[in-house]
Write a protein that holds these residues in place. Structure first.
Motif, PDB file in Angstrom:
ATOM      1  N   HIS A 154       0.815  -1.220   0.000  1.00 31.11           N
ATOM      2  CA  HIS A 154       0.000   0.000   0.000  1.00 31.11           C
ATOM      3  C   HIS A 154       0.855   1.279   0.000  1.00 31.11           C
ATOM      4  O   HIS A 154       0.363   2.360  -0.288  1.00 31.11           O
ATOM      5  CB  HIS A 154      -0.972  -0.010   1.183  1.00 31.11           C
ATOM      6  N   LEU A 155       2.163   1.136   0.322  1.00 33.27           N
ATOM      7  CA  LEU A 155       3.036   2.315   0.329  1.00 33.27           C
ATOM      8  C   LEU A 155       3.821   2.476  -0.985  1.00 33.27           C
ATOM      9  O   LEU A 155       4.483   3.492  -1.181  1.00 33.27           O
ATOM     10  CB  LEU A 155       4.030   2.235   1.495  1.00 33.27           C
TER      11      LEU A 155
ATOM     12  N   ASN B 222       3.494   5.675  -3.607  1.00 31.06           N
ATOM     13  CA  ASN B 222       4.170   6.914  -3.203  1.00 31.06           C
ATOM     14  C   ASN B 222       5.682   6.828  -3.397  1.00 31.06           C
ATOM     15  O   ASN B 222       6.329   7.811  -3.767  1.00 31.06           O
ATOM     16  CB  ASN B 222       3.863   7.251  -1.737  1.00 31.06           C
ATOM     17  N   GLN B 223       6.236   5.630  -3.131  1.00 32.32           N
ATOM     18  CA  GLN B 223       7.680   5.458  -3.332  1.00 32.32           C
ATOM     19  C   GLN B 223       8.009   5.548  -4.824  1.00 32.32           C
ATOM     20  O   GLN B 223       9.024   6.126  -5.210  1.00 32.32           O
ATOM     21  CB  GLN B 223       8.147   4.106  -2.782  1.00 32.32           C
TER      22      GLN B 223
ATOM     23  N   PHE C 272       6.397   7.213  -7.035  1.00 32.85           N
ATOM     24  CA  PHE C 272       6.269   8.623  -7.426  1.00 32.85           C
ATOM     25  C   PHE C 272       7.595   9.364  -7.156  1.00 32.85           C
ATOM     26  O   PHE C 272       8.109  10.094  -8.003  1.00 32.85           O
ATOM     27  CB  PHE C 272       5.120   9.258  -6.616  1.00 32.85           C
ATOM     28  N   VAL C 273       8.141   9.123  -5.960  1.00 32.94           N
ATOM     29  CA  VAL C 273       9.400   9.793  -5.588  1.00 32.94           C
ATOM     30  C   VAL C 273      10.550   9.281  -6.470  1.00 32.94           C
ATOM     31  O   VAL C 273      11.396  10.052  -6.934  1.00 32.94           O
ATOM     32  CB  VAL C 273       9.730   9.573  -4.096  1.00 32.94           C
TER      33      VAL C 273
END
Lengths: 99, 343
Positions: free
Chosen positions: A31-32, A35-36, A38-39
């Motif tokens: 679920h994380l 975002n990783q 994206f970075v």
């Protein structure tokens, strides 16, 4: 520090970060991950920008060595920069020695 | 505009993207441990810690705590950030963002990285054990870096990376025990005002550009170099800086058309000020040079003007180590102690 070397070092650092991150991504809870990722895409675009900067510099150096660009003081300046870098490297070596 | 309470269980990135959050809203973070990366893609979002124990822990797995991508007016206040693999905060192509009063430690990359961004405020953050404390890179301009404290970073305290990183201000910051430079400043028209640089590898580096100004900085206890201005730099101004008790040359200058005035350069373990071969047409005025060994001033340049400098050798049986041996730096009241000593 020599500008070219400074950019090269940063490129090296960023490349390593991206490679490591791609490996570690499997350890990131699912679920994380978005975002990783994206970075990570941002870091990839930064890497690309730095690589372009380096290519531009190398192009200028090439022109300069062909005598098409003025750079009267440059070799002396680079000598000073190289000496400073050596000093830093020696210092780093000393720092890494444990007695 | 609303105040929205947030707990560690909420995915803050998703919340910001949703229609529940509008520009100008405040996300008030409850105390607790947050294991997440927040990507902010909406303007004027204010993320505020409700108490001192709002902790973002990346557990050496996550990349950044906060990424501000193409946004304006974001505020991030009062957050504890630790153990992220890249940066604590990354501002990418952003402007007018406010990073205030955060604590960042143990990141592998830079604590605060500002990439191609302008007009951001980085104020009163405490940073420890990161790569650079604050770095401005890839055409980052007009940023204000004020009253931050950076300790024990394994690269530089504060850095503007190359010539395009110009018109930035570094004011009243502290850099202590960085492995390399306290202030590594490339670019033009940067302002370095009242910074305290203690026990770093090098003190202030000025390179690539013109017109930067350094006033009222204190540089003490450096090991590799103290205040170095590279050649081809033009119109540099250094005034009222205190350069004391450093292991090597007080000021090494190879620039042109600069002004050095009212600086105190004393008790350094090498020459006080060296004007290199390419140092020319500078004004060196009203500086106080005391007991730098072997010489206070070494002029190897051409057409430089010297007016009213005080050039005092060491007193009999005096050496920098006698004076500086007592300069051991106490962390807690360093600023006050040094500033009282000035009066």
């Amino acid at each position: 520090m020599d500008i070219k070397r400074k950019i090269e070092k940063e490129i090296e650092r960023k490349r390593k970060l991206i490679e490591d991150s791609e490996i570690i991504m499997e350890e990131v809870p699912k679920h994380l991950r978005p975002n990783q990722e994206f970075v990570l895409e941002i870091y990839k675009s930064q890497l690309e920008a730095l690589e372009q900067e380096l290519m531009k510099l190398e192009g200028e150096d090439k022109l300069e060595s062909e005598g098409k660009l003025k750079g009267a003081n440059k070799s002396k300046k680079e000598d000073i920069l190289v000496n400073k870098n050596k000093l830093k490297d020696e210092y780093m070596d000393l720092e890494n020695i444990r007695f | 505009m609303a105040i929205i309470n947030v707990t560690p269980l909420i995915d803050i990135t998703a919340l910001i993207v949703s229609d529940d959050v509008s520009e100008g809203d405040v996300l008030l973070l409850e105390e607790g441990i947050y294991f997440q990366t927040v990507n902010i893609t909406k303007n004027y979002i204010r993320i505020v810690a409700k108490g001192p124990q709002v902790i973002f822990d990346g557990k050496s797995i996550l990349l950044t705590a906060f990424t501000l991508s193409n946004v304006t007016g974001t505020a991030i206040e009062g957050i504890n950030i630790k153990q992220y693999r890249a940066n604590g905060m990354l501002i990418q192509s952003g402007s007018g963002n406010r990073i205030v009063n955060n604590k960042i430690s143990n990141t592998i990359g830079n604590a605060i990285d500002v990439f191609g961004s302008s007009g951001n405020l980085i104020w009163k953050n405490e940073i420890c054990s990161c790569s650079d404390g604050v770095r401005l890179i890839q055409g980052s301009t007009s940023n204000r870096v004020i009253e931050n404290v950076v300790k024990e970073c394994f690269d530089d305290g504060f850095e503007s990376f190359l010539a395009p990183d110009s018109n930035n201000a570094f004011i009243s910051n502290t850099a202590m025990r960085s492995r390399f430079n306290g202030l590594d400043i490339y670019g033009s028209n940067n302002l370095l005002l009242d910074n305290l640089l203690i026990d770093n590898g090098l003190g202030i580096i000025i390179n690539e550009g013109s017109g930067s100004v350094a006033i009222g900085n204190i540089v003490k206890g450096t090991k590799l170099g103290t205040h170095f201005v590279f050649n081809e730099y033009t119109n540099y101004f250094a005034g009222e800086n205190n350069i004391l008790c450093n292991r090597s040359i007080g000021t090494e200058n190879n620039s042109q058309f600069g002004i050095f005035m009212n600086n105190e350069i004393a008790y350094n373990g090498d020459n006080g000020i060296i004007l290199g071969e390419s140092f020319m047409a500078n004004l060196v005025m009203d500086n106080e040079l005391v007991c730098n060994i072997p010489e206070n001033i070494v002029d190897g340049g051409t057409n430089n003007n010297f007016i009213n400098n005080i050039d005092k050798p060491c007193e009999p049986c005096e050496s920098p180590s006698d004076i500086c041996g007592n300069c051991s730096y106490r962390e807690d009241n360093s600023n006050e102690e040094l500033k009282e000593g000035d009066n």
